[in-house]
Write a protein that holds these residues in place. Structure first.
Motif, PDB file in Angstrom:
ATOM      1  N   MET A  46     -10.055  10.889  78.149  1.00  0.00           N
ATOM      2  CA  MET A  46     -10.206  11.580  79.165  1.00  0.00           C
ATOM      3  C   MET A  46      -9.264  11.679  80.400  1.00  0.00           C
ATOM      4  SD  MET A  46     -12.982  12.059  79.694  1.00  0.00           S
ATOM      5  CE  MET A  46     -14.257  12.486  81.029  1.00  0.00           C
ATOM      6  N   PRO A  47      -8.826  10.482  81.362  1.00  0.00           N
ATOM      7  CA  PRO A  47      -7.440  10.384  82.486  1.00  0.00           C
ATOM      8  C   PRO A  47      -6.920  11.599  81.920  1.00  0.00           C
ATOM      9  CG  PRO A  47      -8.259   8.555  81.492  1.00  0.00           C
ATOM     10  CD  PRO A  47      -8.804   8.701  80.530  1.00  0.00           C
ATOM     11  N   ALA A  93      -7.522  14.810  80.109  1.00  0.00           N
ATOM     12  CA  ALA A  93      -8.131  16.253  80.224  1.00  0.00           C
ATOM     13  C   ALA A  93      -7.929  16.398  81.888  1.00  0.00           C
ATOM     14  CB  ALA A  93      -8.789  15.670  79.125  1.00  0.00           C
ATOM     15  N   GLU A  94      -8.903  15.329  82.343  1.00  0.00           N
ATOM     16  CA  GLU A  94      -9.472  14.939  83.862  1.00  0.00           C
ATOM     17  C   GLU A  94      -7.687  15.799  84.939  1.00  0.00           C
ATOM     18  OE1 GLU A  94     -11.228  12.056  84.741  1.00  0.00           O
ATOM     19  OE2 GLU A  94     -13.400  12.727  84.514  1.00  0.00           O
ATOM     20  N   GLU A  95      -7.484  14.904  84.485  1.00  0.00           N
ATOM     21  CA  GLU A  95      -5.911  15.337  85.300  1.00  0.00           C
ATOM     22  C   GLU A  95      -5.548  16.758  84.858  1.00  0.00           C
ATOM     23  OE1 GLU A  95      -2.675  16.549  87.157  1.00  0.00           O
ATOM     24  OE2 GLU A  95      -2.293  16.453  84.390  1.00  0.00           O
ATOM     25  N   VAL A  96      -5.065  17.268  83.907  1.00  0.00           N
ATOM     26  CA  VAL A  96      -4.658  19.168  83.509  1.00  0.00           C
ATOM     27  C   VAL A  96      -5.853  19.770  84.189  1.00  0.00           C
ATOM     28  CG1 VAL A  96      -4.234  20.414  82.292  1.00  0.00           C
ATOM     29  CG2 VAL A  96      -2.873  18.140  81.409  1.00  0.00           C
ATOM     30  N   PHE A  97      -7.059  19.141  84.018  1.00  0.00           N
ATOM     31  CA  PHE A  97      -8.240  19.828  84.494  1.00  0.00           C
ATOM     32  C   PHE A  97      -8.404  20.836  85.620  1.00  0.00           C
ATOM     33  CE2 PHE A  97     -12.463  20.956  86.135  1.00  0.00           C
ATOM     34  CZ  PHE A  97     -12.875  21.952  85.174  1.00  0.00           C
ATOM     35  N   HIS A  98      -7.998  19.380  86.603  1.00  0.00           N
ATOM     36  CA  HIS A  98      -7.939  19.265  87.763  1.00  0.00           C
ATOM     37  C   HIS A  98      -7.197  20.295  89.070  1.00  0.00           C
ATOM     38  CE1 HIS A  98     -12.051  17.309  88.018  1.00  0.00           C
ATOM     39  NE2 HIS A  98     -11.642  15.925  86.960  1.00  0.00           N
ATOM     40  N   ARG A  99      -5.569  19.648  88.177  1.00  0.00           N
ATOM     41  CA  ARG A  99      -5.145  20.330  88.104  1.00  0.00           C
ATOM     42  C   ARG A  99      -4.771  22.269  87.916  1.00  0.00           C
ATOM     43  NH1 ARG A  99      -0.254  20.530  85.085  1.00  0.00           N
ATOM     44  NH2 ARG A  99      -0.763  18.431  83.936  1.00  0.00           N
ATOM     45  N   MET A 100      -5.211  22.650  87.298  1.00  0.00           N
ATOM     46  CA  MET A 100      -5.635  24.515  87.379  1.00  0.00           C
ATOM     47  C   MET A 100      -6.907  24.323  87.259  1.00  0.00           C
ATOM     48  SD  MET A 100      -2.491  24.560  85.206  1.00  0.00           S
ATOM     49  CE  MET A 100      -3.128  25.837  84.704  1.00  0.00           C
ATOM     50  N   VAL A 101      -8.277  24.204  87.467  1.00  0.00           N
ATOM     51  CA  VAL A 101      -9.167  24.484  87.779  1.00  0.00           C
ATOM     52  C   VAL A 101      -9.402  23.653  89.415  1.00  0.00           C
ATOM     53  CG1 VAL A 101     -11.883  24.603  87.458  1.00  0.00           C
ATOM     54  CG2 VAL A 101      -9.924  24.620  85.994  1.00  0.00           C
ATOM     55  N   LYS A 102      -9.596  24.609  90.610  1.00  0.00           N
ATOM     56  CA  LYS A 102      -9.256  24.098  91.776  1.00  0.00           C
ATOM     57  C   LYS A 102     -10.870  23.863  92.287  1.00  0.00           C
ATOM     58  CE  LYS A 102      -4.929  24.096  92.510  1.00  0.00           C
ATOM     59  NZ  LYS A 102      -4.531  22.629  91.857  1.00  0.00           N
TER      60      LYS A 102
END
Length: 160
Positions: A1-2, A4-13
């Motif tokens: 989960m961490p 996936a969250e890191e990538v998501f938050h980096r790509m989606v602001k």
């Protein structure tokens, strides 16, 4: 989960994508029900049936996402599969080989595909699963005179 969250938050602001609404696009109910102009094949019909039924069966056993044919599938895929099958039957679409998609053709292919699935996963696994319910639901929804809004609404009756 961490990860996936890191990538998501980096790509989606932003917390959602409401800034990407397409107010310039207006789609009507009738447009959504129109038959697409692309090629329709027996293999496409078979794949829709296999994926739709197998996902429903897994969902009835409490699984929200299921690996099928090297892809991770969820309720959205099952919705697309059953909606397209319904649409082809309802509009009596023609396959690339000229055959009309009729209830009889659908039921014949459904029976054939479920036998293939049964052989592939083994009779014990198939028979101990929820395939009977999944097949009946997929058939009922595919042959309905009007399309059901969501697959999961009638499916809930089978788990309640």
């Amino acid at each position: 989960m961490p990860v996936a969250e890191e990538v998501f938050h980096r790509m989606v602001k932003t917390p959602n994508q409401l800034d990407k609404l397409r107010n310039d696009v207006k789609i009507t109910r009738d447009q959504l029900l129109e038959m697409h102009q692309g090629e329709r094949t027996e293999e496409g019909l078979r794949l829709n049936i296999r994926v739709g039924v197998q996902y429903i069966e897994a969902w009835l056993r409490g699984r929200g996402a299921v690996p099928l044919y090297h892809l991770m599938e969820d309720a959205a895929t099952a919705e697309i599969s059953r909606s397209q099958v319904w649409q082809w039957i309802y509009h009596r679409a023609r396959l690339a080989d000229g055959r009309e998609v009729t209830p009889d053709l659908f039921e014949s292919i459904l029976d054939d595909e479920m036998e293939k699935v049964r052989r592939a996963i083994g009779p014990t696994t198939y028979d101990s699963g929820r395939f009977e319910d999944a097949v009946e639901l997929f058939k009922e929804m595919s042959l309905a005179l009007e399309i059901e809004e969501f697959l999961t609404i009638p499916a809930y009756r089978l788990i309640a």
